[in-house]
Design an enzyme around this catalytic site. Structure first.
Site, PDB file in Angstrom:
ATOM      1  CG  ASP A 153      16.320 -67.693 -25.159  1.00 60.79           C
ATOM      2  OD1 ASP A 153      15.865 -68.548 -24.373  1.00 60.79           O
ATOM      3  OD2 ASP A 153      16.465 -67.919 -26.367  1.00 60.79           O
ATOM      4  CG  ASP A 170      12.620 -69.328 -27.714  1.00 59.49           C
ATOM      5  OD1 ASP A 170      13.697 -68.996 -27.166  1.00 59.49           O
ATOM      6  OD2 ASP A 170      12.580 -70.073 -28.709  1.00 59.49           O
ATOM      7  CB  SER A 216      14.889 -66.884 -30.049  1.00 61.40           C
ATOM      8  OG  SER A 216      15.788 -67.496 -29.175  1.00 61.40           O
ATOM      9  CG  ASP A 274      15.572 -71.816 -27.479  1.00 58.79           C
ATOM     10  OD1 ASP A 274      15.982 -70.764 -26.942  1.00 58.79           O
ATOM     11  OD2 ASP A 274      15.532 -71.982 -28.712  1.00 58.79           O
TER      12      ASP A 274
END
Length: 447
Positions: free
Chosen positions: A243, A245, A104, A247
């Site tokens: 960010d 990843d 992440s 999400d």
């Protein structure tokens, strides 16, 4: 013994705590547990594996695929894809398991492994515990011959499927909106600019050239100063920061002011209430959301249901009540009608759609909520489990709550990963917030 799974999968320093042998074993154990009830007479169990661009993802994805194939699971690798894209594809490909290799917003040396069940849903704690237990008694042998799983490298249509899903979710024409998107040199580097452009927006992408080593490096939603500057320089209507990843999504208005996850939720909740798509006129948020969100929603006739910190707990409450919107101050926004987890690109599309539909600037839309000054102090402690049971702390907390009344809020909570206790105080007057927080931190520190 320390639990292998944390608040969001297994995470750690790649090739140190999080190694290829561990990923291999974890993949085999997950395959065993998550396909236990699969009807193999109809088809072989299948798994989807995606990753963000960090260098260790290549190694860990290969090990994970090998572990799963060794237990008779067919594996489709979809390459670099946002976490919400992987969750969507798990359902879209009708897979039994989804695996995302990503840490992440963490720096490049770290990595992580997140699992999704059939339908693209995060695993509850109990199932993670089953996987961890299965690792201890794992049989190193498995099916042989034709029963060994196949590994298909890089699905050719994965990104196109996810982009088509995003376009179906938000059909508003975004023509006339100029947006800067900070991709954090992460999983959104291709997808987010394409999705925004497909909806009609004029897109300027920054930090969209991942090289396996630069993910989250001075960019993205944890380094908002970059996009604040870029929005003003390019004369854009707004900026969106993801960010690693993707999400998460945080925003910046045309003057360079940050619009955080609480404000985005306030904007989307009022929009959904207007169209009667906000189920039971309820928004789900965590205890870390700013008091200003709750006050704004009360004024708009919207109830706020609070959960503990973590998007998994927001997801659980959304599912329990059938609610249609939830999220976190950090920018995890969940819209269950379109996603099974936080989706930063979807959030960006919905935010711009609201701008297009109302003809309002992001700055004007953000006025729906007044952010109260918030002071957060992390206090190192010897045993965080003892803090809330201490009589001195309880007395100090009661005094602080009495002093603040309805115009402020106090939250004391332990860190999920460190021997640290978090003291958070909100108040209309920032000086009062600092004073109360400092006083409470001193009491906690003395325990």
């Amino acid at each position: 013994m320390t639990r292998l799974f944390g608040t969001d999968g297994v995470r750690g320093l790649a090739n140190d705590r999080l190694t290829a042998p561990l990923a291999l074993k974890l993949g085999a154990a997950a395959a065993t547990v998550l396909t236990e009830h699969a009807d193999v007479s109809k088809r072989r169990p299948t798994a989807i594996i995606g990753r963000d661009p960090r260098v260790s993802g290549e190694m860990l994805a290969a090990a994970m695929a090998a572990g799963m194939a060794s237990k008779g699971v067919d594996v489709l690798r979809v390459g670099v894809i946002p976490t919400p894209g992987l969750a969507f594809l798990t359902d879209d490909y009708d897979a039994d398991i989804g695996v995302m290799i990503s840490a992440s917003h963490n720096p490049m040396p770290d990595n992580g492994i997140k699992f999704f069940s059939a339908g693209g849903r995060k695993l509850p704690d109990a199932v993670e515990d089953q996987i961890e237990a299965a690792m201890k008694d794992l049989d190193e042998t498995g099916p042989t011959g034709t029963a060994i799983g196949r590994v298909i490298e890089e699905a050719t249509d994965a990104q196109a499927r996810y982009l088509a899903h995003l376009r179906e979710a938000v059909t508003t024409d975004l023509s006339g909106i100029k947006v800067v998107v900070d991709c954090a040199n992460g999983a959104a580097s291709e997808v987010a600019p394409k999705a925004y452009a497909a909806a009609g927006a004029e897109v300027i992408a920054i930090y969209n050239k991942p090289n396996a080593f630069n993910i989250n490096d001075g960019s993205g939603s944890t380094h908002m100063e970059q996009i604040q500057r870029a929005v003003v320089e390019y004369g854009a209507d707004l900026g969106l920061a993801h960010d690693g990843d993707a999400d998460r999504c945080l925003a910046v208005d045309s003057r360079g002011n940050v619009v955080d996850g609480d404000q985005i939720m306030a904007i989307l909740a009022t929009a959904m209430k207007e169209t009667s798509s906000l189920y039971d006129n309820t928004l789900v948020a965590t205890v870390m959301s700013n008091l200003g969100l709750k006050l704004a929603m009360r004024r708009e006739g919207i109830e706020v249901r609070e959960t503990q910190v973590g998007d998994r707990y927001v997801l659980e409450e959304l599912g329990r009540g059938g609610y249609s919107l939830g999220g976190e101050q950090s920018g995890h926004i969940v819209v269950p009608s379109h996603a099974t987890t936080g989706d930063g690109t979807l959030s960006g599309l919905m935010l711009m759609a609201r701008m297009a539909q109302t003809g309002s600037s992001l700055a004007d839309l953000a006025l729906v909520m007044t952010v109260l000054p918030q002071v957060l102090i992390n206090v190192p402690v010897s045993n965080k489990a003892l803090i809330l049971d201490d009589a001195t702390v309880r007395t100090a907390l009661e005094e602080a709550e009495t002093e603040l009344g309805d115009s402020g809020r106090v939250l004391l909570r332990p860190s999920g990963t460190e021997e640290v206790f978090r003291v958070m105080v909100e108040a209309a007057d920032p000086e009062i917030a600092r004073k109360v927080a400092g006083r409470l931190a001193a009491v906690v520190s003395a325990v």
